[in-house]
Structure formats: C-alpha cells, structure tokens
Design an enzyme around this catalytic site. Structure first.
Site, PDB file in Angstrom:
ATOM      1  N   CYS A   1      21.887   1.910 -11.634  1.00  0.00           N
ATOM      2  CA  CYS A   1      20.572   1.565 -11.117  1.00  0.00           C
ATOM      3  C   CYS A   1      19.696   0.495 -12.069  1.00  0.00           C
ATOM      4  CB  CYS A   1      19.580   2.887 -10.875  1.00  0.00           C
ATOM      5  SG  CYS A   1      20.211   4.144  -9.631  1.00  0.00           S
TER       6      CYS A   1
ATOM      7  N   CYS B   1      11.351  12.290  -3.819  1.00  0.00           N
ATOM      8  CA  CYS B   1      12.516  11.183  -4.099  1.00  0.00           C
ATOM      9  C   CYS B   1      12.334   9.957  -3.452  1.00  0.00           C
ATOM     10  CB  CYS B   1      13.622  11.979  -3.027  1.00  0.00           C
ATOM     11  SG  CYS B   1      13.895  13.709  -3.321  1.00  0.00           S
ATOM     12  N   SER B   2      12.926   8.907  -4.263  1.00  0.00           N
ATOM     13  CA  SER B   2      12.701   7.492  -3.825  1.00  0.00           C
ATOM     14  C   SER B   2      13.576   7.291  -2.485  1.00  0.00           C
ATOM     15  CB  SER B   2      13.232   6.527  -4.935  1.00  0.00           C
ATOM     16  OG  SER B   2      14.647   6.920  -5.168  1.00  0.00           O
TER      17      SER B   2
ATOM     18  N   ILE C   1      16.162   5.311   0.306  1.00  0.00           N
ATOM     19  CA  ILE C   1      17.205   4.556   0.492  1.00  0.00           C
ATOM     20  C   ILE C   1      16.797   3.155   1.174  1.00  0.00           C
ATOM     21  CG2 ILE C   1      19.498   4.296   1.801  1.00  0.00           C
ATOM     22  CD1 ILE C   1      19.472   7.218   1.765  1.00  0.00           C
TER      23      ILE C   1
ATOM     24  N   LYS D   1       9.370   4.734  -5.632  1.00  0.00           N
ATOM     25  CA  LYS D   1       8.766   5.805  -4.469  1.00  0.00           C
ATOM     26  C   LYS D   1       8.375   5.361  -3.263  1.00  0.00           C
ATOM     27  CE  LYS D   1       7.904  10.012  -2.972  1.00  0.00           C
ATOM     28  NZ  LYS D   1       8.158   9.362  -1.812  1.00  0.00           N
TER      29      LYS D   1
ATOM     30  N   HIS E   1      13.772   1.430  -3.239  1.00  0.00           N
ATOM     31  CA  HIS E   1      15.053   1.644  -4.237  1.00  0.00           C
ATOM     32  C   HIS E   1      16.523   0.916  -3.942  1.00  0.00           C
ATOM     33  CE1 HIS E   1      16.903   2.153  -8.058  1.00  0.00           C
ATOM     34  NE2 HIS E   1      17.237   3.471  -7.690  1.00  0.00           N
TER      35      HIS E   1
END
Length: 392
Positions: A87, A214-215, A217, A334, A338
């Site tokens: 990442c 959770c971030s 997709i 977030k 990402h």
C-alpha cells in the site's frame, strides 16, 4: 533518509471510486495529462518516469510502467520503472524519483500512482491484498488484512482501553472532511451513533471492526511532477519535500509487538528531525487510515498522545478540521478511497494542493508545513514526508 531539497511543482488526480468502463491505462493517462498540463512543460522535458502500482493479480497489466507513455508521445523512450511496496507503492515511486534527481540523473521526474480494483469481487481483492502479508506461516497467511487489524483493535482494548468509540469518531471526522473533496469516493456524512453501532447497514467485518472502520475498494490515479532545486524556480507553484524517511520492519507479525507501532513512529520522528521541525510546526497531516484503528495508532506514533491515549487527540479537537493539527482533510483512505498504488502519490498531491492554496476541499489559511505518512502492510513499509510551501 532524503534531506536534499526536491520540490513538487505540479499534480494530477482522477476522481477515486468505482470507475466502471475505465481501465488502468485510462486512469494513468488522465492523471499524467493533468499533471503535465498544470506544470506547463512539454513532456519531452521529463527525464524519468516512476509508477507506483501494487496489482497482485487485480488486473492483467503486469508490466504497466510504459502505460504512462500513452499520455503523450513525447514521453516515448524515457526511462520508466514500476515501484511496488504494497500500500506504500506510491511513496516508493516518489522516493525513487527523488533519488533520481539527487543523483544528478534527472532534473524533472514524473511520478504516477494508480490502481484498478473494483472490477474484482470483494473476496478477490481481499485475497490479493492479503498477499502483502507473511506467507511462510500458515496461521498468518490465513488472515486477511481486516482480520489482522481487527486483531490489533482487540489487543489494543486488552492492553489499554476499548478503542471502538475513538475509531467511530475517526470515521465520522474523515467522512465529514470528504464532503468537501470533489474527488473523494464517498460523499456521505456519518453519525457517531451509526459508526459506533453494529447494525444491518454497519455489520461486523472482522470483529471488532465494523464496516465503517474499513477503507474502500477503489479505482483511481494521481500524479506529481518533481523538480530539482534549480528547475523548481521556473514553476509557478512549488512545494519542497524537506525530508522523506523510509523504515521497513519485519514482515512476520510474530517477530514484533504490533501495538508498539515502531516502524511508523521511527519514520515520522526521523522525517521531522531531518526536516528540522516539530509537531508544533505542522499545519496538517495526511495519514494512512486503511482502518480506523490505524489512524488512532498513528496519532500516538506522531506523538500527539501517549500510547493507549490516542483518543485524547479527538476529544480535545486537535485532529479535527478546525483543530491545531487537522488530520486527513481530504477524507483519508476511509472516505476519499484507497486505490492501493495511487494512495501515496495522492497524499502528496493533496498536500501539495493544500500548501499552494488550491486544496481539494477544506482550505487552511496559508499553511506552511504538512506531514504525509503512508504505510504498506501491517506497518511493514513506512514512509513519512515533511512538505513545506515555497513562497516568493
């Protein structure tokens, strides 16, 4: 450690999100063309190209560095390389560009970060990202990143205090900030009650992590143009990268105390020290909130609060948009999104725009210093940068 001054002189940035009908190539080309247009330079003047791209099987493009050349035929025959560090692939590409300039091999460098993820199912993306974990221990290899960060949140609660309320507050803050960013993937304000309650619309993903922890997709790309000190004087806008530190830790979680967050702490401290600044000098930070527990721990790694007390940075308003040191004014991973290989470049592009008075969203009054922290894996590859506005 990089301390010789190299400057960002232009940026490009696609919208982040589920960009159906857009290929990896399309995204790379869009961000590249915008950066070159903003720089007002002929592509022929670019000396080298670096692309941050994780992939891990999410697209068929296994050799994408020369896709950047599709943006302008004048880039043909330029040296182009792909950089990968999970990442933190985007930051790895930036570091490679800085090193090319410092070595004297280049004066102008184009750095692009890109990822196309949403053409895959959530399970496929989860498996692809899990490849950035340690594979030679069956127990670790079986854990997804949500499960690993869920484990970190549980351990944090056992060692210090329940982090869930603070994690929910981080989600609320970052979603609120993203409302002002037209390039962000999600424009949806969240209430603290919603983020802090398990429900049908906010289910548990990897206990105790909820969906709102959770971030996203994402698909997207970002680009920056780097210039030597000499060349930077010729551009209308310029932001100096005062320091950039990289710290890598052991890949196996069994080799370290994850809650100590030593890699992020060392990288951030090193960048601040070599830039000759302190936390008090910073005006904002863009940090790697892949999961809300990560942002909470980054507060502590930065030195905003002692270990186990990151919640205080939220309670006293320090990290809020109108606080002493706003964190993730862009919306962060977030809510901004990402797209893995793009993230590090996006963070630097957002910081560049904030420091040059052209922010994507919430604007600060003449900020001078910004911090960027981008990490790959479970705090394995850690990159911290200190950026400074250069004004006449």
């Amino acid at each position: 450690m990089i301390t010789d001054s190299v400057s960002i002189v232009a940026s490009g940035h696609t919208r982040f999100g589920r960009l159906e009908g857009r290929t990896l190539e399309d995204l790379i080309v869009e961000a590249t063309r915008e950066a070159l247009e903003e720089a007002a330079v002929d592509a022929a003047e670019i000396d080298a190209v670096f692309l941050g791209h994780f992939n891990s099987g999410m697209v068929a493009d296994g050799f994408p560095a020369s896709l950047v050349l599709q943006a302008d035929s004048a880039l043909r025959f330029k040296p182009a390389s792909r950089c990968e560090n999970a990442c933190a692939s985007g930051s790895a590409a930036i570091q490679a560009g800085i090193c090319a300039i410092r070595s004297g091999a280049a004066e102008l460098v184009l750095v692009v970060g890109a990822e196309k993820m949403t053409s895959n199912s959530t399970s496929v993306v989860t498996r692809a990202l899990a490849g950035a974990g340690y594979q030679n221990d069956p127990q670790e290899a079986a854990l997804s990143f949500p499960q690993q960060f869920g484990m970190a949140a549980r351990q944090y609660g056992e060692r210090y205090r329940d982090p869930l309320g603070a994690m929910a507050a981080i989600a609320v803050k970052n979603h609120g900030n993203a409302m002002s960013n037209p390039l962000a993937q999600m424009h949806r304000e969240m209430s603290l009650e919603h983020c802090n309650t398990v429900s049908e619309s906010n289910p548990l993903i990897a206990p105790p992590l909820r969906l709102t922890d959770c971030s996203l997709i994402s698909d997207g790309a970002a680009a920056i143009v780097l210039a030597s000190t000499k060349r930077a004087r010729q551009f209308r806008r310029s932001v100096a990268i005062r320091a950039m530190a990289q710290v890598n830790d052991f890949l196996p979680l069994s080799r370290r105390d994850f809650l100590a967050f030593e890699g992020p702490q060392r990288a951030i401290r090193s960048a601040l020290e070599h830039a000759g600044v302190t936390l008090a000098d910073l005006h904002f930070a863009e940090v790697h909130d892949c999961f809300t527990i990560a942002e909470l721990m980054i507060y502590e790694a930065m030195g905003l609060a002692p270990k186990g007390e990151g919640f205080r940075a939220l309670e006293d308003g320090t990290v809020l948009a109108d606080g002493r040191l706003p964190v993730n004014l862009s919306g962060g991973l977030k809510a901004k999104g990402h797209p893995v290989g793009a993230t590090g470049v996006s963070m630097h592009a957002m910081a560049f725009r904030q420091l040059t008075g052209n922010p994507m969203g919430i604007a600060l009054q003449q900020p001078e210093f910004g911090l960027v922290f981008n990490m790959g894996g479970m705090a394995v590859a850690n990159y911290a940068s200190v950026l400074q506005a250069e004004r006449a």
